[in-house]
Every structure is written in C-alpha cells, then in structure tokens.
Scaffold this motif. Sequence first.
Motif, short mmCIF file in Angstrom:
data_model
loop_
_atom_site.label_atom_id
_atom_site.label_comp_id
_atom_site.label_asym_id
_atom_site.label_seq_id
_atom_site.Cartn_x
_atom_site.Cartn_y
_atom_site.Cartn_z
N SER A 220 0.82 -1.22 0.00
CA SER A 220 0.00 0.00 0.00
C SER A 220 0.85 1.27 0.00
O SER A 220 0.35 2.34 -0.33
CB SER A 220 -0.98 0.00 1.16
N ILE B 113 2.22 11.88 -10.15
CA ILE B 113 1.13 12.06 -11.10
C ILE B 113 1.31 13.30 -11.98
O ILE B 113 1.03 13.27 -13.17
CB ILE B 113 -0.23 12.09 -10.36
N LEU C 102 -6.91 10.22 -8.87
CA LEU C 102 -6.51 11.63 -8.79
C LEU C 102 -6.29 12.25 -10.16
O LEU C 102 -5.79 13.36 -10.28
CB LEU C 102 -5.24 11.77 -7.95
N GLY D 288 2.42 7.13 -6.46
CA GLY D 288 1.63 7.71 -7.54
C GLY D 288 1.28 9.16 -7.28
O GLY D 288 1.37 10.00 -8.16
N ILE D 289 0.91 9.45 -6.00
CA ILE D 289 0.55 10.82 -5.64
C ILE D 289 1.71 11.76 -5.96
O ILE D 289 1.51 12.88 -6.45
CB ILE D 289 0.17 10.90 -4.14
N THR E 216 -2.29 -1.31 -6.20
CA THR E 216 -1.69 -0.31 -5.31
C THR E 216 -0.93 0.73 -6.13
O THR E 216 -0.80 1.87 -5.72
CB THR E 216 -0.70 -0.94 -4.31
N LEU F 201 0.73 3.45 -3.09
CA LEU F 201 -0.33 4.43 -3.29
C LEU F 201 0.24 5.84 -3.25
O LEU F 201 -0.20 6.72 -3.98
CB LEU F 201 -1.40 4.29 -2.20
N PHE F 202 1.26 6.04 -2.42
CA PHE F 202 1.78 7.40 -2.23
C PHE F 202 2.85 7.74 -3.26
O PHE F 202 3.18 8.89 -3.44
CB PHE F 202 2.30 7.55 -0.81
N LEU G 27 -1.48 18.66 -4.61
CA LEU G 27 -0.74 17.53 -5.21
C LEU G 27 0.63 17.98 -5.70
O LEU G 27 1.61 17.25 -5.60
CB LEU G 27 -1.53 16.92 -6.35
N PRO H 276 -3.80 5.66 -7.36
CA PRO H 276 -3.71 7.13 -7.32
C PRO H 276 -3.86 7.76 -8.70
O PRO H 276 -4.45 8.83 -8.83
CB PRO H 276 -2.32 7.40 -6.74
#
Lengths: 234, 109
Positions: free
Chosen positions: A79, A89, B29, A85-86, B21, A82-83, B38, B25
């Motif tokens: 998991s 992006i 997003l 990607g943030i 996973t 997940l961060f 962001l 995002p």
Amino acid sequence: MSVSLNHTVFKATLPVLFGYVPLGMAFGVLFSDLGYHWLFATAMGVFIFAGAAQFLAVGLLANQAGLLEIFITTFLLNSRHLFYGISLISRMKAKGWRRFYLIFGLTDETFSLLTSTHAPEGVDETEYQLRVTLFNQGYWVLGCTLGAWLGGQISFSTAGIEFVLPALFMVLAIEQYRHLRHAAPFVMAIVIGLAVLLLISRDQMLLISILISISVLLLYKGGERWNPYRTLSQ
Amino acid sequence: MESVPYLIAVIAVMTGATFLTRVLPFVLLYKVADHPLLTFLGRFLPPALMVLLVICSFKNEEILSVGFVPELLGLVAVLVLHLLMRNALLSILGGTGCYMLIVQSGVFA
C-alpha cells in the motif's frame, strides 16, 4: 543517440542491478524449495515485480493460503505504492501502454530514480522513464530466474551486498536536497521514521511513517493557507 | 504438495493486488493532477520518502546498538563520497565496499 541513452540509463540503474540481482536470487533460491519449475519464478518477476510481495508469496504458497487472504495481504504490504503515484502524477506525461507499463513497474527503486534523476539533454522524459523501468525489471527477472534455476547449489559469499539499496536511497536523498534546498522534509522524515521504528512498529514502519509525513505536510500547507498574516501581507 | 493451477491463481491474484496499489492514485486523482496540494506533495513528499526508505532498509537491525556501527559508517562513507565527488555510482559502490569490508572483518560483530 539510442546507444548513449542506454548507456546513461545503465549507469543510473547500475546500483539497482547490484541490489536486485542478489535479492532476486535470494527469492529464487527460497522459491525453488517449494518444488515448482524455475520458470514460475521468472513469471513472478515478470508479472508481480515486487520484492517484498514475492518473498511473502513463498510463505503463503508453503501454507496453501486462501486467495482472498493473499489478495488482502499483498494489497496491504504494497500500500505504500499508493503514495508514490501521488508524488509522480503531475510528472508522468506518458500515455497509453507506456503509461500502463510505467505504473506497473513502480517499485521503490524505480520510483526513487524517477523522482531524483532526469533524462539527459535532448532525450524525451517518457523514453528515459521507460528505459529505467525496463532495465530495473530486467535485473529483477534475471535475479529471480538465476536463483530459482541454480536453487540450493549456490551459497552467498557476498555478505553485505544488500547495503547497495540503502546506499542508493541515501544518494538519491542527497540529490533531492540539492534540488529542493529545504531541509525541513528531510529532518521531518528522520524524526518521524526513527520515532515510528523505535516506539511504534518495526513491521509497519514505512507505511505508518508515510501516513504521518503526509499528514504533517498537509497540515503545514493548510496552516499556511489559513495564516492570517499571509492575507495581511498580500 | 505443489499444485500448478493454485500457483498460477496466486500469481494472478498477487499481480492484480500489486498493480492496484500502483495504479489507484493515477485513476483516482487523474482529474485533480494539477491541484496545488498535489503539486506541493509531489515536491516535498519524495525527499521524505527517500529518507524513510533509508531508515526502513534497517528496520530489522538494532539501530541503537554497537551492531549498527557498520551501517552508520557505511552511510557516512556514502555521504562523504557523494559530497566530495558527486558521482552517484562511486558513492554507492564505495559506501557498500566500506560496509562489506567492515562486516566481513567482523570488528563490530
């Protein structure tokens, strides 16, 4: 140009080679004890491409764990992605299958290289990102395959080689500092990481630390926005 | 005993869970990719993550004991080499070399 791009990417990813091949081999050796054909270790490197999850898989396979349990455990274990990607992006411009592959291959090490290094002059950023990901996965698949293929015949006399990965993260942290010129996120992460490791949890250290770090960053950003002095000065 | 269909199912499930996973995002997003929050996280989160990954690499060590001295020396070697030479490969291999020498010499064992 293509030759020199491969050369640049190889140099940038060489530490990952030294990290992934021994680690992948360690996985392959463990996997070979289960009695499956070595090609399945290759397949796991190709399709799953996640170090911690594949080590976990060896234990789960040995215990004949249920598929739902495997899904949930893998999701939770990974998991932290997940961060990643943030953070990426707004930087990832690729479209279509290129985007798909970049996202699929977003390991700790690939993420670190993609956020800390850039394409050489005159080279498309997406092309550079793709090569980095592809080279890294190549090293990983090679390691998994070799380990499972050679099985128990090899014994590691390379004690300490695993240090390349923290050394890589360390160098990338220094490079990030050179770009950012703010000590705050580094100090914050050292304090949070050590505190969580020593006081809260060893196993879940990374995930808990990431969650706290994001909260602190968001609180900071929020506080800045609601700071009355800022409106005064405008 | 080993069962190939079970193994294939496990590989498929783990592939799906891992990919999920990584892709979530980007899917969730996508519409707000340009949001200032962001952009802010994209700038300040990676440095923090890099430091956390260094610490996490040693999560199974007793970091407050003498046994952790080789790791600390290795990290110092990486830092010094990188500040002096600024050659990523040299810093990483040099630091790892120092660490391996110290570990294999058994001084802090």
